[in-house]
Structure formats: structure tokens, C-alpha cells
Design a protein around this motif. Structure first.
Motif, PDB file in Angstrom:
ATOM      1  N   GLY A   1       0.823  -1.206   0.000  1.00 43.85           N
ATOM      2  CA  GLY A   1       0.000   0.000   0.000  1.00 43.85           C
ATOM      3  C   GLY A   1       0.856   1.255   0.000  1.00 43.85           C
ATOM      4  O   GLY A   1       1.932   1.294  -0.627  1.00 43.85           O
ATOM      5  N   SER A   2       0.411   2.261   0.764  1.00 47.29           N
ATOM      6  CA  SER A   2       1.124   3.540   0.751  1.00 47.29           C
ATOM      7  C   SER A   2       2.527   3.446   1.335  1.00 47.29           C
ATOM      8  O   SER A   2       3.371   4.286   1.039  1.00 47.29           O
ATOM      9  CB  SER A   2       0.345   4.580   1.546  1.00 47.29           C
TER      10      SER A   2
ATOM     11  N   HIS B   1       2.472   8.873   9.217  1.00 45.59           N
ATOM     12  CA  HIS B   1       2.417   7.424   9.471  1.00 45.59           C
ATOM     13  C   HIS B   1       3.830   6.908   9.777  1.00 45.59           C
ATOM     14  O   HIS B   1       4.814   7.440   9.254  1.00 45.59           O
ATOM     15  CB  HIS B   1       1.859   6.728   8.226  1.00 45.59           C
TER      16      HIS B   1
ATOM     17  N   GLY C   1      -4.267  13.458   4.789  1.00 48.67           N
ATOM     18  CA  GLY C   1      -5.118  12.521   5.530  1.00 48.67           C
ATOM     19  C   GLY C   1      -4.304  11.710   6.515  1.00 48.67           C
ATOM     20  O   GLY C   1      -3.974  10.554   6.256  1.00 48.67           O
ATOM     21  N   THR C   2      -3.968  12.339   7.665  1.00 47.60           N
ATOM     22  CA  THR C   2      -3.142  11.615   8.647  1.00 47.60           C
ATOM     23  C   THR C   2      -3.925  10.440   9.237  1.00 47.60           C
ATOM     24  O   THR C   2      -5.155  10.427   9.228  1.00 47.60           O
ATOM     25  CB  THR C   2      -2.685  12.548   9.787  1.00 47.60           C
ATOM     26  N   THR C   3      -3.179   9.495   9.758  1.00 47.56           N
ATOM     27  CA  THR C   3      -3.766   8.225  10.180  1.00 47.56           C
ATOM     28  C   THR C   3      -4.847   8.404  11.243  1.00 47.56           C
ATOM     29  O   THR C   3      -5.910   7.807  11.142  1.00 47.56           O
ATOM     30  CB  THR C   3      -2.643   7.305  10.716  1.00 47.56           C
TER      31      THR C   3
ATOM     32  N   ASP D   1       1.869  11.849   1.018  1.00 45.68           N
ATOM     33  CA  ASP D   1       1.300  10.558   1.393  1.00 45.68           C
ATOM     34  C   ASP D   1      -0.214  10.734   1.494  1.00 45.68           C
ATOM     35  O   ASP D   1      -0.724  11.234   2.490  1.00 45.68           O
ATOM     36  CB  ASP D   1       1.906  10.116   2.737  1.00 45.68           C
TER      37      ASP D   1
ATOM     38  N   ALA E   1      -2.512   8.347   1.535  1.00 45.06           N
ATOM     39  CA  ALA E   1      -2.949   6.958   1.741  1.00 45.06           C
ATOM     40  C   ALA E   1      -4.461   6.779   1.670  1.00 45.06           C
ATOM     41  O   ALA E   1      -4.974   6.038   0.848  1.00 45.06           O
ATOM     42  CB  ALA E   1      -2.421   6.467   3.081  1.00 45.06           C
TER      43      ALA E   1
ATOM     44  N   HIS F   1      -6.821  -0.288  -1.251  1.00 47.85           N
ATOM     45  CA  HIS F   1      -7.784  -0.977  -0.380  1.00 47.85           C
ATOM     46  C   HIS F   1      -8.463  -0.031   0.597  1.00 47.85           C
ATOM     47  O   HIS F   1      -9.545  -0.298   1.081  1.00 47.85           O
ATOM     48  CB  HIS F   1      -7.082  -2.099   0.387  1.00 47.85           C
ATOM     49  N   LYS F   2      -7.816   1.122   0.899  1.00 45.23           N
ATOM     50  CA  LYS F   2      -8.411   2.033   1.885  1.00 45.23           C
ATOM     51  C   LYS F   2      -9.669   2.692   1.328  1.00 45.23           C
ATOM     52  O   LYS F   2     -10.708   2.642   1.956  1.00 45.23           O
ATOM     53  CB  LYS F   2      -7.406   3.095   2.319  1.00 45.23           C
TER      54      LYS F   2
HETATM   55  C1  LIG Z   1      -1.303   8.299   6.375  1.00 43.65           C
HETATM   56  C2  LIG Z   1      -0.938   6.869   6.112  1.00 43.65           C
HETATM   57  N1  LIG Z   1       0.152   6.606   5.394  1.00 43.65           N
HETATM   58  C3  LIG Z   1       0.547   5.360   5.115  1.00 43.65           C
HETATM   59  C4  LIG Z   1      -0.174   4.292   5.583  1.00 43.65           C
HETATM   60  C5  LIG Z   1       0.303   2.912   5.259  1.00 43.65           C
HETATM   61  O1  LIG Z   1      -0.532   2.369   4.298  1.00 43.65           O
HETATM   62  P1  LIG Z   1      -0.434   0.839   3.916  1.00 43.65           P
HETATM   63  O2  LIG Z   1      -0.751   0.088   5.170  1.00 43.65           O
HETATM   64  O3  LIG Z   1      -1.470   0.706   2.841  1.00 43.65           O
HETATM   65  O4  LIG Z   1       0.937   0.579   3.443  1.00 43.65           O
HETATM   66  C6  LIG Z   1      -1.322   4.503   6.354  1.00 43.65           C
HETATM   67  C7  LIG Z   1      -2.096   3.374   6.875  1.00 43.65           C
HETATM   68  O5  LIG Z   1      -3.021   3.493   7.628  1.00 43.65           O
HETATM   69  C8  LIG Z   1      -1.718   5.831   6.627  1.00 43.65           C
HETATM   70  O6  LIG Z   1      -2.793   6.116   7.364  1.00 43.65           O
END
Ligand SMILES: Cc1ncc(COP(=O)(O)O)c(C=O)c1O
Length: 389
Positions: free
Chosen positions: A96-97, A124, A173-175, A203, A205, A241-242
Motif C-alpha cells: 500500500g502507501s 504514518h 489525511g493523517t492516520t 502521502d 494513503a 484498499h483504503k
Molecule cells: C497516512 C498513512 N500513510 C501510510 C499508511 C500505510 O498504508 P499501507 O498500510 O497501505 O501501506 C497509512 C495506513 O493506515 C496511513 O494512514
């Protein structure tokens, strides 16, 4: 008459695994992962090995691939982020990201060896990990209460190293709170300090695609480099997938075509070029994204994102009415709420950090599901209050 209860399948069987995962999907509000789209049409493809090894733009010798589809997907998303077909480049990542961020940062270290990496305290954890892979020095920048980078703090950090190129990783879009860092403010800081050698990775994500679909600044990230007030980036990525409900984990990494030339290597064994982090990459992932674009389309995706925000707004209203502190950024699918009792957080897979938790109202989360959660929250806390009285 009661409906017949479904018998749990014996553990260790495929049916048991399927039942467990279906149960998880029904209560999926704590981690970002849309669940609303249907991929059954793609089931026959699961009999095929599809490997998009190497650069999507070089066909290579191996024919069991879907690079034509991948190029379409990349072109559509590059355009969504303001890039042109001629000047943009990208690929569908194996992860993913995390992979997208690493790729974007790798481009930066190839362009500017010795660059120092700046990222916010709300970024992240994959950003710090990528910096470790790349053996770069880092500075962590403070954030405001909503989770957005503090640009004065960025300026102080960059000031101390203004003789070095800057590699800034911003988050769209922070986690935990889905805060969005402002790229124009980052450029302004670098301009004021005279740091011309700069590489900005976004990022995105979870929120990147939704913000771009809305025509916010994210929709111009891969546009032309501007003068004053510029808000362009060098790389942007997101996880499929998010927000797009793909059944397999993947993502898209996008950049400017010029940047990727520095790390391109020819591989005679592939009869092609190598530009990606992973060698073998799932060609199923590209088809899944293509299927989303083909069946839902960008207008449909925009609508779906608005509905997700409506569910988020409903969640804030229900929690607040129940006396439980909760808030959200206006653009966000994410609702931040005071950490619920541990048993409930576990039952609903809610991530928690520093006394706060979040619900991600990705498409697939319904108001009915939210109402069930709030009812459980209210009854659990009443029960706990009664016991502690
Ligand atoms: C801001 C951010 N960056 C990166 C990621 C990592 O993404 P991935 O788990 O798809 O690699 C996330 C995962 O929640 C995220 O919220």
C-alpha cells in the motif's frame, strides 16, 4: 419462529476462515478499508498468475501481465492529481502507501543525495521507516491539535539545516485525524529560507483520492511547477484498499516522468526496465483498480465519498448526543472520539492513541452500523458507571 442459527464451521477449514473474515468486515469501522464494491466479476482471473514485473511502461518478455490496464489506471489517477500523460509516471504498488512513500522518498534521495527528511509528528510510521531504509537524517515537525503540520516548526527545523536539500513528506489525511498538510505553506517556508533543492512527497494513503476528486489543492499536485504560491509536489501515493474497497492490498505511486529517469535500470533478463520497489507485482491489483474506474467512474467515486462524509457527520452527531466527545475535519471520513472502554475498542477493532480513538466511515460503513456501535457504547459505559458507583 426463530430463524435457524448458522453453525460455526470447524476451525482450520476454509469455511471457518471465510466466516471469520465476513464477521470482521461487518464490524469494520476502526481501520481504513472500504467494503462497498463488488469484485465477483474478477473471480475467473484468480485462476491465472498475473505478474506485472518491471516498469509498467516497458512490456518486457513475460506475457502473463496486465500492464496495458495498469497504464490506463496510472493515467487516470495521474490526471486526477493534475498530471499530464506526457509528464507523469506511476505504477500500481505491490504493497500500500508504505511502498508508495518509500518510492517517492527514494526518488528524492536519488535527485538530491544528502537530503534531510522532514515529516510531521502525525505522519504514518512508514515515513520514519523509509528514512531508515534510505539512511537519511530526519527532523520531526510538531502538529496542531487537529494533526496538521506546524509550519513555524518546519521553518525552525529547516533553518538549522538550510544548506542541505530538503525532502519533505506531507500527509493528505493523517492516520488518526485525517489532517491535511498544506503544500503551499511548505513551499513558502522553503522559499523564505532559500532552499531551492527540494523534493516533496505527499502521502495520500486514505484521503488523497477523495481530496483530488473534490478539486481541492490535491487535484493540482502533479501540475506544472509554479512560481509564487506554488503547491506542486514531486510524488504522491495512496492505498487502493483504503478507499477503493479492492479485496487485495495495493496502491498507486505517482511522480513526474523526469524524476524516475535517475533510478531507471535496464534488465536484460526482463527485456525491460526496472523502476519499481518490488520486482514481481500483482497484475490482479491493476485489474481491480481498473474495474473500479470502469464500473463506478470518477463521478460515482465522488458521490460515494460525499456519502461517506455524511455517515461521518451522522457519527459525530450521534456520539455528541450521547455525551461522548467526538469531532471531525469537514473533509474527512474519519471521526475522532474519546477512547472507548477497552473491551468495546477490541470488539470493534478501534485503534487508539493518547486517549483518543477514531472511526473511519469508509464506504461500506452505514448509519445503522454506527447506531449499533453508539448503542453498545452507551450501554457499556452505563454498566461501568453503575459498577463503579
Ligand atoms: C497516512 C498513512 N500513510 C501510510 C499508511 C500505510 O498504508 P499501507 O498500510 O497501505 O501501506 C497509512 C495506513 O493506515 C496511513 O494512514
Amino acid at each position: 419462529m426463530k430463524p435457524p442459527q448458522r453453525q460455526p464451521a470447524p476451525p482450520g477449514t476454509l469455511t471457518a476462515i471465510t466466516q471469520r473474515l465476513t464477521g470482521v468486515r461487518r464490524r469494520s469501522i476502526g481501520f481504513p478499508g472500504a467494503t462497498d464494491l463488488d469484485f465477483d466479476d474478477l473471480l475467473p482471473l484468480h485462476r491465472e498468475l498475473i505478474n506485472n514485473v518491471g516498469d509498467p511502461h516497458s512490456e518486457g518478455r513475460w506475457r502473463g501481465q496486465t500492464k496495458d490496464v495498469e497504464r490506463d489506471v496510472v493515467a487516470t489517477f495521474a490526471a486526477l492529481f493534475g498530471g499530464s500523460a506526457r509528464r507523469s509516471w506511476g505504477y500500481v504498488t505491490a504493497g500500500g502507501s508504505t511502498e508508495g512513500v518509500l518510492h517517492g522518498m527514494w526518488l528524492g534521495t536519488e535527485r538530491f543525495p544528502g537530503a534531510r527528511v522532514y515529516f510531521s509528528a502525525a505522519a504514518h510510521y512508514c515515513v520514519a521507516k523509509a528514512a531508515r531504509f534510505l539512511r537519511t537524517d530526519t527532523s520531526r515537525v510538531a502538529v496542531d491539535d487537529g494533526g496538521e503540520m506546524l509550519y513555524d516548526d518546519l521553518a525552525a527545523a529547516v533553518h538549522a539545516h538550510r544548506d542541505r536539500p530538503a525532502l519533505v513528506v506531507a500527509t493528505a489525511g493523517t492516520t488518526m485525524t485525517e489532517a491535511v498538510d498544506d503544500i503551499a505553506s511548505i513551499h513558502e517556508v522553503l522559499d523564505e529560507l532559500g532552499v531551492t533543492e527540494r523534493h516533496i512527497v505527499v502521502d495520500g494513503a486514505l484521503a488523497g483520492p477523495a481530496l483530488a476528486l473534490d478539486g481541492t489543492a490535491a487535484a493540482r499536485l502533479l501540475g506544472e511547477h509554479g512560481g509564487r504560491g506554488r503547491a506542486d509536489a514531486d510524488a504522491v501515493c495512496f492505498s487502493s484498499h483504503k478507499s477503493f474497497a479492492t479485496p487485495h492490498v495495493s496502491g498507486v505511486a505517482l511522480t513526474r516522468r523526469d524524476h524516475v529517469q535517475d533510478l531507471t535500470r535496464t534488465v536484460d533478463y526482463l527485456a525491460g526496465t526496472d523502476t519499481t520497489i518490488s520486482g514481481s507485482r500483482s497484475g490482479h491489483a491493476a485489474v481491480e483498480l481498473w474495474h473500479v474506474l470502469d464500473t463506478v467512474g470518477t463521478d460515482g467515486l465522488r458521490l460515494r465519498s460525499r456519502r461517506a462524509r455524511d455517515v461521518a457527520e451522522h457519527t459525530v452527531a450521534r456520539l455528541t448526543a450521547a455525551g461522548w466527545p467526538a469531532w471531525r475535519h469537514p473533509h474527512a471520513w474519519t471521526v475522532v472520539l474519546r477512547e472507548p472502554p477497552a473491551a468495546l475498542a477490541t470488539r470493534w477493532s478501534l485503534a487508539t492513541s493518547a486517549g483518543w480513538s477514531h472511526i473511519v466511515c469508509a464506504p461500506g460503513v452505514t448509519t445503522t452500523l454506527i447506531d449499533t456501535f453508539v448503542t453498545e457504547l452507551v450501554s457499556t459505559t452505563r454498566h461501568e458507571d453503575a459498577h463503579s458507583a
